[in-house]
Design an enzyme around this catalytic site. Structure first.
Site, PDB file in Angstrom:
ATOM      1  N   ASP A   1      -6.069  -5.289  -3.854  1.00 42.45           N
ATOM      2  CA  ASP A   1      -5.912  -4.661  -2.554  1.00 42.45           C
ATOM      3  C   ASP A   1      -5.048  -5.608  -1.717  1.00 42.45           C
ATOM      4  O   ASP A   1      -4.929  -6.801  -2.030  1.00 42.45           O
ATOM      5  CB  ASP A   1      -7.298  -4.473  -1.925  1.00 42.45           C
ATOM      6  CG  ASP A   1      -7.218  -4.057  -0.472  1.00 42.45           C
ATOM      7  OD1 ASP A   1      -6.481  -3.120  -0.165  1.00 42.45           O
ATOM      8  OD2 ASP A   1      -7.901  -4.703   0.346  1.00 42.45           O
TER       9      ASP A   1
ATOM     10  N   ASP B 218      -4.516  -5.547   2.333  1.00 39.93           N
ATOM     11  CA  ASP B 218      -5.040  -5.977   3.634  1.00 39.93           C
ATOM     12  C   ASP B 218      -6.381  -6.701   3.475  1.00 39.93           C
ATOM     13  O   ASP B 218      -7.310  -6.191   2.842  1.00 39.93           O
ATOM     14  CB  ASP B 218      -5.230  -4.772   4.545  1.00 39.93           C
ATOM     15  CG  ASP B 218      -3.896  -4.158   4.959  1.00 39.93           C
ATOM     16  OD1 ASP B 218      -2.857  -4.718   4.592  1.00 39.93           O
ATOM     17  OD2 ASP B 218      -3.906  -3.112   5.628  1.00 39.93           O
TER      18      ASP B 218
ATOM     19  N   GLU C  54      -4.977  -6.950   8.849  1.00 39.89           N
ATOM     20  CA  GLU C  54      -4.703  -5.555   8.528  1.00 39.89           C
ATOM     21  C   GLU C  54      -3.338  -5.169   9.097  1.00 39.89           C
ATOM     22  O   GLU C  54      -3.089  -5.297  10.308  1.00 39.89           O
ATOM     23  CB  GLU C  54      -5.785  -4.654   9.117  1.00 39.89           C
ATOM     24  CG  GLU C  54      -7.191  -4.931   8.612  1.00 39.89           C
ATOM     25  CD  GLU C  54      -7.433  -4.326   7.238  1.00 39.89           C
ATOM     26  OE1 GLU C  54      -6.783  -3.298   6.906  1.00 39.89           O
ATOM     27  OE2 GLU C  54      -8.271  -4.869   6.493  1.00 39.89           O
TER      28      GLU C  54
ATOM     29  N   SER D 117      -2.408  -0.281  -2.111  1.00 38.58           N
ATOM     30  CA  SER D 117      -2.720  -0.480  -0.705  1.00 38.58           C
ATOM     31  C   SER D 117      -2.773   0.829   0.062  1.00 38.58           C
ATOM     32  O   SER D 117      -1.995   1.758  -0.196  1.00 38.58           O
ATOM     33  CB  SER D 117      -1.660  -1.390  -0.066  1.00 38.58           C
ATOM     34  OG  SER D 117      -1.853  -1.498   1.321  1.00 38.58           O
ATOM     35  N   GLY D 118      -3.700   0.878   1.016  1.00 41.85           N
ATOM     36  CA  GLY D 118      -3.713   1.961   1.987  1.00 41.85           C
ATOM     37  C   GLY D 118      -2.703   1.730   3.081  1.00 41.85           C
ATOM     38  O   GLY D 118      -2.599   2.523   4.018  1.00 41.85           O
TER      39      GLY D 118
ATOM     40  N   LYS E 226      -6.463   4.912  -5.143  1.00 42.92           N
ATOM     41  CA  LYS E 226      -6.387   3.533  -5.627  1.00 42.92           C
ATOM     42  C   LYS E 226      -6.822   3.443  -7.085  1.00 42.92           C
ATOM     43  O   LYS E 226      -6.202   2.745  -7.903  1.00 42.92           O
ATOM     44  CB  LYS E 226      -7.245   2.617  -4.755  1.00 42.92           C
ATOM     45  CG  LYS E 226      -6.636   2.315  -3.395  1.00 42.92           C
ATOM     46  CD  LYS E 226      -7.373   1.178  -2.709  1.00 42.92           C
ATOM     47  CE  LYS E 226      -6.621   0.699  -1.475  1.00 42.92           C
ATOM     48  NZ  LYS E 226      -7.213  -0.527  -0.906  1.00 42.92           N
TER      49      LYS E 226
ATOM     50  N   ASP F 276     -11.792  -5.419  -0.923  1.00 46.23           N
ATOM     51  CA  ASP F 276     -12.808  -5.777   0.073  1.00 46.23           C
ATOM     52  C   ASP F 276     -13.441  -4.594   0.783  1.00 46.23           C
ATOM     53  O   ASP F 276     -14.482  -4.738   1.423  1.00 46.23           O
ATOM     54  CB  ASP F 276     -12.192  -6.692   1.137  1.00 46.23           C
ATOM     55  CG  ASP F 276     -11.259  -5.934   2.076  1.00 46.23           C
ATOM     56  OD1 ASP F 276     -10.358  -5.228   1.582  1.00 46.23           O
ATOM     57  OD2 ASP F 276     -11.442  -6.047   3.305  1.00 46.23           O
TER      58      ASP F 276
END
Length: 433
Positions: free
Chosen positions: A212, A214, A221, A300-301, A345, A368
């Site tokens: 991931d 962030d 973030e 990643s978002g 993801k 996380d």
């Protein structure tokens, strides 16, 4: 002095071996197992001195273990002898003390099982690890009748890491879930990190790792950094935290947060990308894994315009992220295409594995937030990194120290190995913590 070696050499879970007498006229009894232990100052030649004496007495090797700590050595050899162990004792009593070494000889026992098979590896991380920390973990293992077979230090920076090889009791062994839960409880009491994995080829066979971004690969973030430029940082942070706790769906939270960015100039994306700060140990982690032949990726978002720069900087092999719509040099507040959410993801991880030709069992995922849960579950090893409680509880193992290179220790890489490779390339340095 010579003393009897207990029949059970490795714990309370192995039955005593029956004494079998050879019938008259047949071959005599098997050679007697003998455990020789040498302790004292370490110097070149300790092994040579011991094994020269053993060779003179025609000893056959069954097992050898050596540990050296603070320039003190403990060297044990389990052997069988064709002759009288007392003769070996006398010879060792003449040789070893003259070198400043102490020696004991123990006879008897069952040589059919040299030592138990270590079924699990337990990693204890702390900064530092105190005696109280270790005692708590040891008590947690003892309560399940799990024996600690071997202990070695694998790291002294940025955290201290101790690797324990342990074996389960033969009768009524705890399940992996029970073992993890007991050690997780011990870790909470001890205020340290404890990770547990099964010993075997799978532990060393990982070939793809996906991070991931962030608050995992980078600090902070990205969307909050953009929101700060739009004057709505507090609003966006509140939505982010709710999503990471799993209180609202990630896709819903993403759309709400992106809407607050409407009108922001496209140049803000480049500005934020230039300001990204990697998590301590991130470069070391990726560099070391690539040396080992790992394929490395991020999912990643966040947004491709920012992630692409990170991919180039670290030399990553795979990346998946969301794409912001930009019209006439301004962010519109909309996302283009399919959203990389919790399910996305996991899908990206599976796609990376397929493209790399790596079985999913040989993958590692590190994250996380709640939107990482599916990815962590899909991977062969899911690592929660400074994660929310719901994520830490669901992952295979959890790390709470803010150093990404601790992931390497879970994968069996030692700090010495990392620094030896870095030194060879002129990259070795330790930043004061």
């Amino acid at each position: 002095m010579t003393r009897a070696l207990p029949d059970d050499q490795s714990g309370d879970d192995f039955p005593e071996s029956p004494v079998v007498l050879a019938p008259q006229g047949e071959a005599g009894p098997d050679p007697v197992p003998v455990l020789v232990t040498v302790t004292g100052p370490d110097f070149p030649g300790v092994n040579a001195a011991l094994f020269a004496v053993l060779a003179e007495h025609e000893a056959a090797m069954l097992d050898v273990q050596q540990a050296t700590i603070h320039r003190r050595i403990t060297l044990s050899a389990l052997v069988t002898l064709p002759g009288d162990p007392a003769r070996l004792q006398s010879a060792l009593d003449l040789t070893m003390p003259s070198l400043g070494l102490s020696v004991t000889v123990e006879t008897g026992g069952d040589a059919s099982s040299v030592h138990p098979f270590s079924s699990h590896v337990v990693l204890v991380l702390g900064r530092p690890i105190t005696a109280a920390n270790f005692a708590e973990v040891a008590r947690g293992l003892a309560a399940l009748r799990v024996n600690i077979d071997r202990v070695r230090r694998i790291a002294d920076y940025p955290v201290t890491g101790l690797e324990l090889r342990v074996s389960l009791p033969v009768n009524d062994p705890p399940s992996d879930t029970a073992l993890r839960q007991a050690l997780a409880a011990a870790a909470r009491r001890a205020k340290c990190d404890v990770a547990v994995q099964r010993v075997g080829l799978a532990q060393r066979a990982k070939r793809l790792i996906v991070f991931d971004v962030d608050s995992t690969l980078i600090q902070g973030e990205v969307i909050e950094m953009l929101a700060a430029r739009a004057g709505c940082e507090d609003e966006v942070r509140a939505i982010t935290e709710a999503a990471m706790r799993g209180e609202i769906e990630f896709a819903e939270s993403l759309h709400k947060r992106v809407q607050t960015l409407a009108g922001l100039p496209e140049s803000a994306l480049a500005d934020v990308a230039a300001e990204l700060e990697l998590t301590p140990g991130a470069r070391t982690t990726v560099r070391t894994l690539k040396r080992l032949g790992y394929r490395c990726g991020v999912v990643s978002g966040g947004f491709t315009a920012i992630i692409d720069r990170l991919v180039e900087e670290l030399g990553l092999d795979f990346a998946a992220a969301n794409e912001l719509e930009v019209i006439d040099g301004r962010i519109t507040g909309r996302v283009i295409g399919e959203v990389i959410d919790r399910a996305g993801k996991a899908t990206a991880l599976e796609r990376f594995a397929q493209e790399a030709g790596v079985p999913i069992e040989q993958t590692v995922a590190v994250g996380d937030g709640a939107n990482d849960l599916d990815m962590l579950a899909a991977a062969g090893l899911g690592v929660a990194f400074n994660a929310k409680p719901v994520v830490a509880a669901a992952a295979d193992t959890a790390l709470s120290y803010p150093y990404l290179d601790a992931v390497l220790f879970i994968l069996g890489v030692t700090r010495d190995e990392i620094e030896f490779a870095d030194a060879a390339e002129g990259l070795l340095r330790r930043v004061p913590l």
